[in-house]
Design a protein around this motif. Structure first.
Motif, PDB file in Angstrom:
ATOM      1  N   ASN A  48       0.823  -1.194   0.000  1.00  0.00           N
ATOM      2  CA  ASN A  48       0.000   0.000   0.000  1.00  0.00           C
ATOM      3  C   ASN A  48       0.865   1.256   0.000  1.00  0.00           C
ATOM      4  OD1 ASN A  48      -2.415   1.533   0.166  1.00  0.00           O
ATOM      5  ND2 ASN A  48      -2.072   1.779   2.369  1.00  0.00           N
ATOM      6  N   SER A  49       0.382   2.287  -0.696  1.00  0.00           N
ATOM      7  CA  SER A  49       1.096   3.557  -0.781  1.00  0.00           C
ATOM      8  C   SER A  49       0.185   4.682  -0.314  1.00  0.00           C
ATOM      9  CB  SER A  49       1.564   3.827  -2.218  1.00  0.00           C
ATOM     10  OG  SER A  49       2.181   5.095  -2.317  1.00  0.00           O
ATOM     11  N   PRO A  50       0.196   4.976   0.987  1.00  0.00           N
ATOM     12  CA  PRO A  50      -0.620   6.097   1.470  1.00  0.00           C
ATOM     13  C   PRO A  50      -0.116   7.415   0.901  1.00  0.00           C
ATOM     14  CG  PRO A  50       0.167   4.694   3.283  1.00  0.00           C
ATOM     15  CD  PRO A  50       0.938   4.329   2.059  1.00  0.00           C
ATOM     16  N   ASN A  51      -0.889   8.471   1.090  1.00  0.00           N
ATOM     17  CA  ASN A  51      -0.461   9.789   0.642  1.00  0.00           C
ATOM     18  C   ASN A  51       0.700  10.291   1.487  1.00  0.00           C
ATOM     19  OD1 ASN A  51      -2.443   9.846  -1.368  1.00  0.00           O
ATOM     20  ND2 ASN A  51      -3.973  10.709   0.031  1.00  0.00           N
ATOM     21  N   ALA A  52       1.230  11.446   1.110  1.00  0.00           N
ATOM     22  CA  ALA A  52       2.384  12.020   1.810  1.00  0.00           C
ATOM     23  C   ALA A  52       2.097  12.105   3.304  1.00  0.00           C
ATOM     24  CB  ALA A  52       2.693  13.399   1.241  1.00  0.00           C
ATOM     25  N   ARG A  53       3.109  11.757   4.083  1.00  0.00           N
ATOM     26  CA  ARG A  53       2.925  11.700   5.534  1.00  0.00           C
ATOM     27  C   ARG A  53       4.256  11.948   6.234  1.00  0.00           C
ATOM     28  NH1 ARG A  53       4.589   6.649   7.668  1.00  0.00           N
ATOM     29  NH2 ARG A  53       5.343   5.215   6.062  1.00  0.00           N
ATOM     30  N   PHE A  54       4.174  12.146   7.553  1.00  0.00           N
ATOM     31  CA  PHE A  54       5.366  12.202   8.370  1.00  0.00           C
ATOM     32  C   PHE A  54       5.794  10.772   8.688  1.00  0.00           C
ATOM     33  CE2 PHE A  54       3.297  16.302   9.393  1.00  0.00           C
ATOM     34  CZ  PHE A  54       4.318  17.141   8.980  1.00  0.00           C
ATOM     35  N   GLY A  55       7.023  10.446   8.335  1.00  0.00           N
ATOM     36  CA  GLY A  55       7.523   9.095   8.555  1.00  0.00           C
ATOM     37  C   GLY A  55       7.861   8.415   7.237  1.00  0.00           C
ATOM     38  N   ALA A  56       8.782   7.437   7.306  1.00  0.00           N
ATOM     39  CA  ALA A  56       9.200   6.691   6.119  1.00  0.00           C
ATOM     40  C   ALA A  56       9.870   5.410   6.573  1.00  0.00           C
ATOM     41  CB  ALA A  56      10.155   7.526   5.261  1.00  0.00           C
ATOM     42  N   GLY A  57      10.053   4.479   5.632  1.00  0.00           N
ATOM     43  CA  GLY A  57      10.698   3.204   5.939  1.00  0.00           C
ATOM     44  C   GLY A  57      11.351   2.632   4.707  1.00  0.00           C
ATOM     45  N   ASN A  58      11.529   1.314   4.686  1.00  0.00           N
ATOM     46  CA  ASN A  58      12.195   0.663   3.567  1.00  0.00           C
ATOM     47  C   ASN A  58      11.471   0.871   2.245  1.00  0.00           C
ATOM     48  OD1 ASN A  58      14.481  -0.492   4.849  1.00  0.00           O
ATOM     49  ND2 ASN A  58      13.181  -2.081   5.742  1.00  0.00           N
ATOM     50  N   GLN A  59      10.167   1.111   2.300  1.00  0.00           N
ATOM     51  CA  GLN A  59       9.401   1.320   1.076  1.00  0.00           C
ATOM     52  C   GLN A  59       9.830   2.599   0.360  1.00  0.00           C
ATOM     53  OE1 GLN A  59       5.239   0.545   1.666  1.00  0.00           O
ATOM     54  NE2 GLN A  59       4.623   1.586  -0.224  1.00  0.00           N
ATOM     55  N   ASN A  60      10.491   3.508   1.096  1.00  0.00           N
ATOM     56  CA  ASN A  60      10.935   4.779   0.523  1.00  0.00           C
ATOM     57  C   ASN A  60      12.375   4.717   0.022  1.00  0.00           C
ATOM     58  OD1 ASN A  60       8.819   5.341   2.740  1.00  0.00           O
ATOM     59  ND2 ASN A  60       8.786   7.214   1.529  1.00  0.00           N
ATOM     60  N   THR A  61      12.938   3.521  -0.096  1.00  0.00           N
ATOM     61  CA  THR A  61      14.305   3.366  -0.575  1.00  0.00           C
ATOM     62  C   THR A  61      14.308   2.656  -1.926  1.00  0.00           C
ATOM     63  OG1 THR A  61      14.594   1.249   0.577  1.00  0.00           O
ATOM     64  CG2 THR A  61      15.178   3.250   1.779  1.00  0.00           C
ATOM     65  N   GLN A  62      15.437   2.754  -2.618  1.00  0.00           N
ATOM     66  CA  GLN A  62      15.616   2.107  -3.909  1.00  0.00           C
ATOM     67  C   GLN A  62      16.577   0.931  -3.770  1.00  0.00           C
ATOM     68  OE1 GLN A  62      13.622   3.405  -6.536  1.00  0.00           O
ATOM     69  NE2 GLN A  62      12.890   4.342  -4.648  1.00  0.00           N
ATOM     70  N   PHE A  63      16.674   0.107  -4.800  1.00  0.00           N
ATOM     71  CA  PHE A  63      17.453  -1.125  -4.704  1.00  0.00           C
ATOM     72  C   PHE A  63      18.941  -0.867  -4.492  1.00  0.00           C
ATOM     73  CE2 PHE A  63      16.665  -0.160  -9.229  1.00  0.00           C
ATOM     74  CZ  PHE A  63      17.955  -0.018  -9.706  1.00  0.00           C
ATOM     75  N   TYR A  64      19.440   0.322  -4.841  1.00  0.00           N
ATOM     76  CA  TYR A  64      20.858   0.617  -4.678  1.00  0.00           C
ATOM     77  C   TYR A  64      21.155   1.327  -3.357  1.00  0.00           C
ATOM     78  CZ  TYR A  64      18.668   4.607  -7.023  1.00  0.00           C
ATOM     79  OH  TYR A  64      17.793   5.599  -7.387  1.00  0.00           O
ATOM     80  N   ASP A  65      20.138   1.614  -2.559  1.00  0.00           N
ATOM     81  CA  ASP A  65      20.336   2.301  -1.286  1.00  0.00           C
ATOM     82  C   ASP A  65      20.798   1.337  -0.198  1.00  0.00           C
ATOM     83  OD1 ASP A  65      19.574   4.812  -2.238  1.00  0.00           O
ATOM     84  OD2 ASP A  65      17.452   4.432  -1.854  1.00  0.00           O
ATOM     85  N   ASN A  66      21.487   1.890   0.816  1.00  0.00           N
ATOM     86  CA  ASN A  66      21.824   1.157   2.043  1.00  0.00           C
ATOM     87  C   ASN A  66      22.543  -0.158   1.769  1.00  0.00           C
ATOM     88  OD1 ASN A  66      20.335   3.186   3.513  1.00  0.00           O
ATOM     89  ND2 ASN A  66      18.474   2.133   2.880  1.00  0.00           N
ATOM     90  N   PHE A  67      23.499  -0.105   0.873  1.00  0.00           N
ATOM     91  CA  PHE A  67      24.209  -1.320   0.496  1.00  0.00           C
ATOM     92  C   PHE A  67      25.069  -1.854   1.632  1.00  0.00           C
ATOM     93  CE2 PHE A  67      27.402  -3.833  -1.819  1.00  0.00           C
ATOM     94  CZ  PHE A  67      26.564  -4.599  -2.610  1.00  0.00           C
ATOM     95  N   ASN A  68      25.512  -0.967   2.512  1.00  0.00           N
ATOM     96  CA  ASN A  68      26.416  -1.382   3.583  1.00  0.00           C
ATOM     97  C   ASN A  68      25.821  -1.208   4.969  1.00  0.00           C
ATOM     98  OD1 ASN A  68      29.010  -2.456   2.625  1.00  0.00           O
ATOM     99  ND2 ASN A  68      29.144  -0.526   1.511  1.00  0.00           N
ATOM    100  N   THR A  69      24.516  -1.282   5.077  1.00  0.00           N
ATOM    101  CA  THR A  69      23.875  -1.204   6.376  1.00  0.00           C
ATOM    102  C   THR A  69      22.545  -1.943   6.336  1.00  0.00           C
ATOM    103  OG1 THR A  69      22.987   0.281   8.070  1.00  0.00           O
ATOM    104  CG2 THR A  69      22.785   0.994   5.794  1.00  0.00           C
ATOM    105  N   LYS A  70      22.078  -2.369   7.498  1.00  0.00           N
ATOM    106  CA  LYS A  70      20.795  -3.055   7.570  1.00  0.00           C
ATOM    107  C   LYS A  70      19.639  -2.093   7.817  1.00  0.00           C
ATOM    108  CE  LYS A  70      21.509  -4.060  12.496  1.00  0.00           C
ATOM    109  NZ  LYS A  70      21.668  -5.140  13.506  1.00  0.00           N
ATOM    110  N   PHE A  71      19.932  -0.808   8.018  1.00  0.00           N
ATOM    111  CA  PHE A  71      18.892   0.170   8.313  1.00  0.00           C
ATOM    112  C   PHE A  71      18.510   0.961   7.067  1.00  0.00           C
ATOM    113  CE2 PHE A  71      21.067  -0.333  12.462  1.00  0.00           C
ATOM    114  CZ  PHE A  71      19.981  -0.784  13.196  1.00  0.00           C
TER     115      PHE A  71
END
Length: 510
Positions: A48-71
């Protein structure tokens, strides 16, 4: 009364003493306003993709993001570290210990407190050896998750999940013995886990052994390798039929790094936290631009294998191989930074800790398997007077997928919507997208390449507070959701392939 006054004065003195900032290591407070897809509203996509909001998570990242971290980078968290180092009563021996706790705030306002590889270490340094040389024994009383094999975090293995998620409740402690010299190191270690044996219905001890070494052949060239063997218990499905089938895993990893002007980098999720006042560490200090050219290039690969249930032979097991490779290139020239990233992961590597797909089973003979592959390039430029760093990233990904030879998705009596063989896209461990049976008149649908581009900026307002902005576009024709057809049976249908999102972030780090 005098005793009480003395105690009170002592307490006030302690409270007024300046706190050592390292007691809270890698503290991040993140205030986020984001929308992972402004082109879709609630209920129109999966997930699900709610409208713009305060807060974010893994859904707001791309496949090349956070390559060297689990967060994801959007969390508010801190590592509380109580650290002590003292010389022993014996010459050349030093003792140290660190109680490190991860304090992670949940979106609901609750707080999770987890052990973050607390440790006790003995380090022996013979006379004449260098300051960073010695023989050390490190014990992890609760979690040895930071003691891993592999080098880039995205394709690391051998952490606590190696024993499957059935072991996490009882913890995965371990120990590591390491010899470090000026230009080389070698280590040997092990872990244990308690996992339910589905035959005797009692917990049993599982063992893991790890070892590795590294050598700086030149000041600019390092070669590293490591391997391990792990028990994973028995296959639950066969145990329910009275068959004891052990699941064992083993593998090797290696890396070559060439670096000029910069040290060999290590993922922060591999490092053991400490707050030694003599070695003040700032994990997220603002980037420095000393001028000139500096760069590093690393190439690593892993080959793993584990025994899983053979779906083609009743009561039998078979080995399943898994491979992964990564290329990372980083360069800095005056005020420019450049990054190149390439990744290869077989489907069996993605599912290695589960293990398998379905769990504890190998793929049937005839299954079409395709690995995950992606390539990304990025660059940014620093504007010193404005303390602003704009950048751009572009990447292409071929997601992992499989297509079974038999219509097994719906079970022995599949509904109409799941009859026939289908292609399943695997974005990460147990993150699946089932494609429709037909595509534009074709008798089959196959996973297609995903294209992503992101514009970024970082505005450092002070040494501890920064404003970060991201605007990204993704073209992904593998997006599907389940909808009822005219007969009322839910079946997969394609979503719109376009996604346009943004992340705005005000983050304090100290």
């Amino acid at each position: 009364m005098k005793t009480f006054q003395t105690l009170a004065l002592t307490g006030l003195t302690a409270l007024s003493a300046p706190a050592w900032a390292g007691d809270f290591v890698d503290t991040r407070l993140s205030f986020v306003f984001a929308d992972d897809n402004v082109l879709a509203g609630a209920g129109e996509t999966t997930p699900n993709s709610p409208n713009a909001r305060f807060g974010a998570g893994n859904q707001n990242t791309q496949f090349y993001d956070n390559f060297n971290t689990k967060f994801s980078g959007f969390e508010s968290l801190s590592n509380v570290v109580l650290y002590k180092r003292m010389p022993a009563f014996f010459e050349g021996l030093t003792t140290e210990a660190a109680l490190t706790l991860l304090v992670l705030e949940r979106p609901s306002g609750g707080v999770d407190i987890l052990d973050n590889s607390s440790y006790v270490r003995l380090n022996y340094q013979p006379a004449g050896w260098g300051e960073k040389e010695g023989l050390s024994l490190t014990g992890f009383p609760v979690s040895a998750d930071r003691f891993r094999l592999g080098y880039a975090y995205r394709i690391s293995w051998g952490g606590s999940p190696i024993f499957t998620n059935r072991a996490t409740a009882a913890g995965v402690p371990g120990a590591k013995l390491q010899l470090t010299r000026d230009r080389w190191y070698a280590y040997l270690g092990g872990k244990t886990a308690l996992v339910l044996n589905d035959l005797v219905l009692e917990q049993e001890t599982l063992y893991g052994v790890m070892g590795g070494a590294g050598w700086d052949i030149l000041e600019t060239l390092r070669v590293e390798a490591g391997g391990g063997f792990f028990q994973k218990g028995i296959v639950p499905g066969l145990a329910n039929q009275g068959i004891e089938a052990n699941v064992n895993a083993a593998g090797v990893s290696g890396q070559i790094v060439y670096h000029v002007g910069v040290p060999v980098g290590t993922s922060i999720d591999f490092r053991l936290y400490k707050n030694d006042p003599e070695i003040y560490q700032r994990f997220f200090a603002p980037e420095q631009y000393p001028g000139g050219l500096s760069y590093s290039v690393s190439l690593e690969g892993s080959y793993l294998t584990q025994t899983l249930e053979d779906p083609d032979t009743f009561g039998a097991t078979k080995p399943q191989g898994a491979t992964a490779a990564a290329l990372q290139g980083r360069a800095k020239y005056n005020l420019w930074r450049f990054n190149v990233l390439a990744l290869y992961r077989s489907l069996s590597f993605i599912q290695f800790d589960v293990p398998g797909l379905p769990p504890f089973k190998d793929f049937p003979t005839g299954t079409e398997l395709k690995p995950e592959m992606f390539f990304a390039v990025g660059a940014d430029y620093h504007l010193p007077r404005l303390h602003l760093t704009p950048g751009l990233i572009f990447g292409v990904q071929q997601p992992a997928s499989f297509r079974s030879p038999d219509p097994s998705l719906g079970g022995s009596n599949p509904p109409i919507g799941l009859t026939g063989t289908r292609t399943v896209v695997v974005r990460d461990a147990n993150q699946l997208s089932i494609l429709p049976a037909e595509c534009g008149g074709s008798t089959r649908c196959d996973a297609q390449a995903i294209i992503s581009a992101k514009a970024t900026f970082r505005w450092d307002l002070s040494e501890s507070v920064a404003a970060v902005g991201e605007v990204y576009y993704t073209y992904d024709t593998n997006r599907t959701t389940f909808e009822d057809d005219v007969t009322g049976v839910a079946q997969p249908n394609f979503e719109k392939p376009h996604a346009l999102g943004f992340n705005t972030l005000l983050q304090a780090r100290f």
